[in-house]
Design an enzyme around this catalytic site. Sequence first.
Site, PDB file in Angstrom:
ATOM      1  N   GLU A  22      12.634   6.704   4.009  1.00 45.89           N
ATOM      2  CA  GLU A  22      11.846   5.648   4.660  1.00 45.89           C
ATOM      3  C   GLU A  22      10.453   5.506   4.039  1.00 45.89           C
ATOM      4  O   GLU A  22      10.005   6.378   3.287  1.00 45.89           O
ATOM      5  CB  GLU A  22      11.724   5.940   6.154  1.00 45.89           C
ATOM      6  CG  GLU A  22      11.124   7.309   6.448  1.00 45.89           C
ATOM      7  CD  GLU A  22      10.195   7.305   7.634  1.00 45.89           C
ATOM      8  OE1 GLU A  22       9.410   6.365   7.783  1.00 45.89           O
ATOM      9  OE2 GLU A  22      10.246   8.274   8.404  1.00 45.89           O
ATOM     10  N   LYS A  88       3.897  -1.974   9.694  1.00 46.04           N
ATOM     11  CA  LYS A  88       4.908  -0.987  10.090  1.00 46.04           C
ATOM     12  C   LYS A  88       6.084  -1.791  10.649  1.00 46.04           C
ATOM     13  O   LYS A  88       5.922  -2.547  11.613  1.00 46.04           O
ATOM     14  CB  LYS A  88       4.304  -0.060  11.146  1.00 46.04           C
ATOM     15  CG  LYS A  88       5.267   0.950  11.736  1.00 46.04           C
ATOM     16  CD  LYS A  88       4.516   1.892  12.683  1.00 46.04           C
ATOM     17  CE  LYS A  88       5.475   2.665  13.573  1.00 46.04           C
ATOM     18  NZ  LYS A  88       4.769   3.494  14.565  1.00 46.04           N
ATOM     19  N   VAL A 108      12.162   4.637  10.746  1.00 49.28           N
ATOM     20  CA  VAL A 108      13.553   5.115  10.762  1.00 49.28           C
ATOM     21  C   VAL A 108      14.464   3.946  11.150  1.00 49.28           C
ATOM     22  O   VAL A 108      15.466   3.675  10.476  1.00 49.28           O
ATOM     23  CB  VAL A 108      13.716   6.285  11.760  1.00 49.28           C
ATOM     24  CG1 VAL A 108      15.184   6.631  11.955  1.00 49.28           C
ATOM     25  CG2 VAL A 108      12.937   7.501  11.278  1.00 49.28           C
ATOM     26  N   SER A 142      10.968   4.828  21.299  1.00 41.48           N
ATOM     27  CA  SER A 142      11.084   4.314  19.930  1.00 41.48           C
ATOM     28  C   SER A 142      12.395   3.577  19.698  1.00 41.48           C
ATOM     29  O   SER A 142      13.461   4.000  20.169  1.00 41.48           O
ATOM     30  CB  SER A 142      10.980   5.465  18.938  1.00 41.48           C
ATOM     31  OG  SER A 142      11.202   5.002  17.628  1.00 41.48           O
ATOM     32  N   ALA A 143      12.312   2.492  18.917  1.00 42.48           N
ATOM     33  CA  ALA A 143      13.514   1.763  18.502  1.00 42.48           C
ATOM     34  C   ALA A 143      14.383   2.627  17.582  1.00 42.48           C
ATOM     35  O   ALA A 143      15.540   2.277  17.318  1.00 42.48           O
ATOM     36  CB  ALA A 143      13.129   0.471  17.800  1.00 42.48           C
ATOM     37  N   ASP A 144      13.851   3.759  17.127  1.00 38.01           N
ATOM     38  CA  ASP A 144      14.680   4.679  16.330  1.00 38.01           C
ATOM     39  C   ASP A 144      15.930   5.075  17.121  1.00 38.01           C
ATOM     40  O   ASP A 144      17.009   5.241  16.552  1.00 38.01           O
ATOM     41  CB  ASP A 144      13.901   5.957  15.986  1.00 38.01           C
ATOM     42  CG  ASP A 144      12.791   5.719  14.971  1.00 38.01           C
ATOM     43  OD1 ASP A 144      12.639   4.571  14.512  1.00 38.01           O
ATOM     44  OD2 ASP A 144      12.079   6.689  14.650  1.00 38.01           O
ATOM     45  N   LYS A 161       9.480  13.971  16.690  1.00 34.53           N
ATOM     46  CA  LYS A 161       8.089  14.384  16.525  1.00 34.53           C
ATOM     47  C   LYS A 161       7.573  15.102  17.772  1.00 34.53           C
ATOM     48  O   LYS A 161       7.872  14.707  18.892  1.00 34.53           O
ATOM     49  CB  LYS A 161       7.225  13.170  16.187  1.00 34.53           C
ATOM     50  CG  LYS A 161       7.378  12.813  14.716  1.00 34.53           C
ATOM     51  CD  LYS A 161       6.420  11.738  14.300  1.00 34.53           C
ATOM     52  CE  LYS A 161       6.819  10.435  14.905  1.00 34.53           C
ATOM     53  NZ  LYS A 161       7.851   9.725  14.170  1.00 34.53           N
TER      54      LYS A 161
END
Length: 306
Positions: A22, A88, A108, A142-144, A161
Amino acid sequence: MIKISESIAQALADRKAVVALESTVIAHGLPYPLNLEVAAECERLVHDAGAIAATIGIVDGTPTVGLSQTQLQSFAQGQAPDGSPIEKVGWNNLASVMMKRQWGATTVAGTLRIARLAGIKVFATGGIGGVHRGAADTFDISADLTALAEIPMVCVCAGAKAILDLAKTLERLETVGVPVVGFQSPTFPAFYSRSSGLPVDSVAQTADEAAQLALHHWAAGSTSALLVCAPVPEAFEIAYEEIERATAEAMRLAEIAGIRGKAVTPFLLSRMKEITAGKSLETNRALLLNNAAIAAQIAVSLVRLR
Ligand code: PSU
Ligand code: MN
């Protein structure tokens, strides 16, 4: 609609091992010039393990698989050649960055989407985004996690994280059906520290085992990702209690500064760097390199086992 570098396109056509990397960690996760060094080192480690590295970002509106040296330089400095800032990019702003012909560093989530379009099966990052602490009030998730739920990819990370609520992140991963695999580890790593104390769904002792798990996951009808979690190498670990103290302090500063939305993660990571006097950067670097090398081994295994 996407641009794939010649060597990566050839590798994919020849069904060789390819690892996606990424670009948000380069543009927004690490300071210059460390970010540029780490990006190059990750690519080199992938090659050393017998795979092709594909660092992904949006260049002048075009999703690009395999950033060139000069493009990487722009990402590392956080500025497009015309001086405009590098966005981002997740799932919510990918279309607008493409349409407006901007440069964007993919998270990600953003990277997984483009990697799938390119036909890549393995991806490496530092730590995934997840459920933020206080998410019950902010709804910051997060959209991750959405991406992992929808995209069939082996995603290698050092857990989520440490600034996140790890227990809630694991609950979400279970809900959306993403297997959490400890790489030579019985517990979910906590990014800077080797263990969160929370159990994983299964353990892989080797890259072959991780690849086998992914093949079974997809053969059983799943279309989600497999999350392979490798603890940071011991020499670079920061004690859990120390990280907890630093995280609490970083979150206090974020609160005072009124940081919201996608600025939260970059803000917290850079406060962590200051609070730990640079130690968190060394750890971040070590785990990124470790994950890239493991991802390459898994990509090679997948090619052989298919
Ligand atoms: N891992 C790192 N450093 C980072 C990130 C991951 O070691 O900067 C980035 C990834 O791109 C990840 C993003 O997708 O942080 C998550 O941001 P958010 O919490 O705003 O979704
Ligand atoms: Mn967020």
